[in-house]
Design a protein around this motif. Structure first.
Motif, PDB file in Angstrom:
ATOM      1  N   TYR A 196      59.084  -3.450  -3.739  1.00  0.00           N
ATOM      2  CA  TYR A 196      59.609  -2.506  -3.999  1.00  0.00           C
ATOM      3  C   TYR A 196      61.107  -2.580  -4.197  1.00  0.00           C
ATOM      4  O   TYR A 196      61.947  -2.272  -5.243  1.00  0.00           O
ATOM      5  N   LEU A 197      61.589  -3.618  -3.578  1.00  0.00           N
ATOM      6  CA  LEU A 197      63.116  -4.106  -3.602  1.00  0.00           C
ATOM      7  C   LEU A 197      63.285  -4.768  -5.144  1.00  0.00           C
ATOM      8  O   LEU A 197      64.144  -4.384  -5.695  1.00  0.00           O
ATOM      9  N   HIS A 198      62.291  -5.648  -5.476  1.00  0.00           N
ATOM     10  CA  HIS A 198      62.534  -6.231  -6.734  1.00  0.00           C
ATOM     11  C   HIS A 198      62.421  -5.069  -7.896  1.00  0.00           C
ATOM     12  O   HIS A 198      63.113  -5.041  -8.876  1.00  0.00           O
ATOM     13  N   GLU A 199      61.448  -4.181  -7.837  1.00  0.00           N
ATOM     14  CA  GLU A 199      61.308  -3.111  -8.895  1.00  0.00           C
ATOM     15  C   GLU A 199      62.712  -2.174  -8.778  1.00  0.00           C
ATOM     16  O   GLU A 199      63.063  -1.873  -9.715  1.00  0.00           O
ATOM     17  N   ALA A 200      63.151  -2.079  -7.768  1.00  0.00           N
ATOM     18  CA  ALA A 200      64.347  -0.838  -7.564  1.00  0.00           C
ATOM     19  C   ALA A 200      65.703  -1.490  -8.083  1.00  0.00           C
ATOM     20  O   ALA A 200      65.975  -0.904  -8.814  1.00  0.00           O
ATOM     21  N   VAL A 201      65.687  -2.807  -7.712  1.00  0.00           N
ATOM     22  CA  VAL A 201      66.820  -3.560  -8.298  1.00  0.00           C
ATOM     23  C   VAL A 201      66.679  -3.726 -10.046  1.00  0.00           C
ATOM     24  O   VAL A 201      67.618  -3.533 -10.676  1.00  0.00           O
ATOM     25  N   ARG A 243      60.332 -17.030  -5.690  1.00  0.00           N
ATOM     26  CA  ARG A 243      59.972 -17.464  -4.382  1.00  0.00           C
ATOM     27  C   ARG A 243      59.499 -16.283  -3.565  1.00  0.00           C
ATOM     28  O   ARG A 243      58.742 -16.477  -2.498  1.00  0.00           O
ATOM     29  N   SER A 244      59.606 -15.031  -3.942  1.00  0.00           N
ATOM     30  CA  SER A 244      59.291 -14.146  -2.904  1.00  0.00           C
ATOM     31  C   SER A 244      57.846 -13.769  -3.151  1.00  0.00           C
ATOM     32  O   SER A 244      56.804 -13.922  -2.490  1.00  0.00           O
ATOM     33  N   PRO A 276      69.754 -15.675 -10.614  1.00  0.00           N
ATOM     34  CA  PRO A 276      69.207 -15.740  -9.278  1.00  0.00           C
ATOM     35  C   PRO A 276      68.177 -14.744  -9.008  1.00  0.00           C
ATOM     36  O   PRO A 276      67.426 -15.100  -8.288  1.00  0.00           O
ATOM     37  N   ALA A 277      67.918 -13.715  -9.870  1.00  0.00           N
ATOM     38  CA  ALA A 277      67.145 -12.677  -9.671  1.00  0.00           C
ATOM     39  C   ALA A 277      65.610 -13.133 -10.025  1.00  0.00           C
ATOM     40  O   ALA A 277      64.596 -12.973  -9.383  1.00  0.00           O
TER      41      ALA A 277
END
Length: 210
Positions: free
Chosen positions: A168-173, A107-108, A100-101
Motif C-alpha cells: 500500500y505504501l509503494h502504490e500510494a507514493v 528491497r521491500s 531511491p524509490a
C-alpha cells in the motif's frame, strides 16, 4: 515533464501515509502480542489442545497456507520485475536514472518474499503437528502445541497485514507522484456566469443573416 504542483504537498502526503501505516502496525503488534502476553502472565488459565481448538486451528492454518502460497508467488514475481527495472535502467540510461524509490521497492519485495517463505514454513509445520496430535489415540493437553499453533496463526496474520501495508505504501507514493505531475485541473464553470463566446457567436450569426 511538467513540474510538480507542490512538492511540499507530495512530501506531506507521503509523511501522513507512512505515519498511518506505522500507527496501524503499532496497534496490531500491541493487540497481537500484548494481549496474549498479559493473558499468559496474569491469567490463571492455561492453554491446552482440544478437539474443537484443533479443528479451528487446522482450518485457519489451511486457509492461511493457501493465501501465503499466492502471497509468496506474487512477492517473488514482483521481486523479479523490480530487479528487471533496475537492470534495464542500468544498461539503458535513456530509461532514466535508478531512483531511491526503485531500490526501496526492490528491497521491500525481497523482504516480503523471504518473510512469506518463513511464514509458509511455520504454518506448514504447525498444521502437520496439529494433525498428528489429532491422530494420536488418547491425546493429552499438549500445552506447548496449543501455544505454538496459536502463535503460528498470529504470525501468519501479521505477515499478511505487514505485506499488504508495504504494498500500500509503494502504490500510494506512486499514485501521489503521478498526480503531482498531472496538468492542473481546469477551473469549474460558475453557475449564472455569462459566456462571452456564446454572445460573440450569436452576434456573428445575426450579422451573417443580415
Amino acid at each position: 515533464m511538467q513540474q510538480p504542483r507542490s512538492r511540499s504537498e507530495l512530501q506531506k502526503f507521503q509523511g501522513e501515509t507512512k505515519g498511518i501505516a506505522k500507527f496501524t502496525v503499532g496497534v496490531l503488534l500491541l493487540v497481537m502480542v500484548g494481549i496474549p502476553t498479559a493473558f499468559a502472565v496474569f491469567d490463571e488459565d492455561t492453554l491446552r489442545m482440544s478437539d474443537d481448538f484443533s479443528s479451528i486451528t487446522a482450518s485457519a492454518i489451511g486457509a492461511m497456507l493457501l493465501i501465503q502460497v499466492v502471497e509468496t508467488y506474487t512477492a517473488m514475481r514482483q521481486t523479479r520485475e523490480s530487479f528487471d527495472v533496475l537492470r534495464s535502467k542500468t544498461e539503458d540510461p535513456s530509461r532514466g536514472p535508478v531512483t531511491p524509490a526503485d531500490l526501496g521497492r526492490a528491497r521491500s519485495y525481497v523482504g516480503i518474499a523471504f518473510v512469506s517463505i518463513v511464514s509458509l514454513s511455520v504454518l506448514a509445520i504447525s498444521l502437520m503437528l496439529v494433525v498428528l496430535w489429532s491422530a494420536i489415540d488418547g491425546h493429552g493437553p499438549a500445552r506447548w502445541l496449543a501455544w505454538f499453533s496459536w502463535c503460528s496463526v498470529g504470525f501468519g496474520l501479521g505477515v499478511l497485514i505487514w505485506a499488504s501495508l508495504v504494498r500500500y505504501l509503494h502504490e500510494a507514493v506512486a499514485v501521489a507522484q503521478l498526480h503531482a505531475y498531472l496538468p492542473p485541473d481546469p477551473p469549474a464553470p460558475v453557475l449564472g456566469a455569462r459566456s462571452d463566446t456564446g454572445d460573440e457567436a450569436g452576434s456573428s450569426s445575426s450579422g451573417a443573416s443580415t
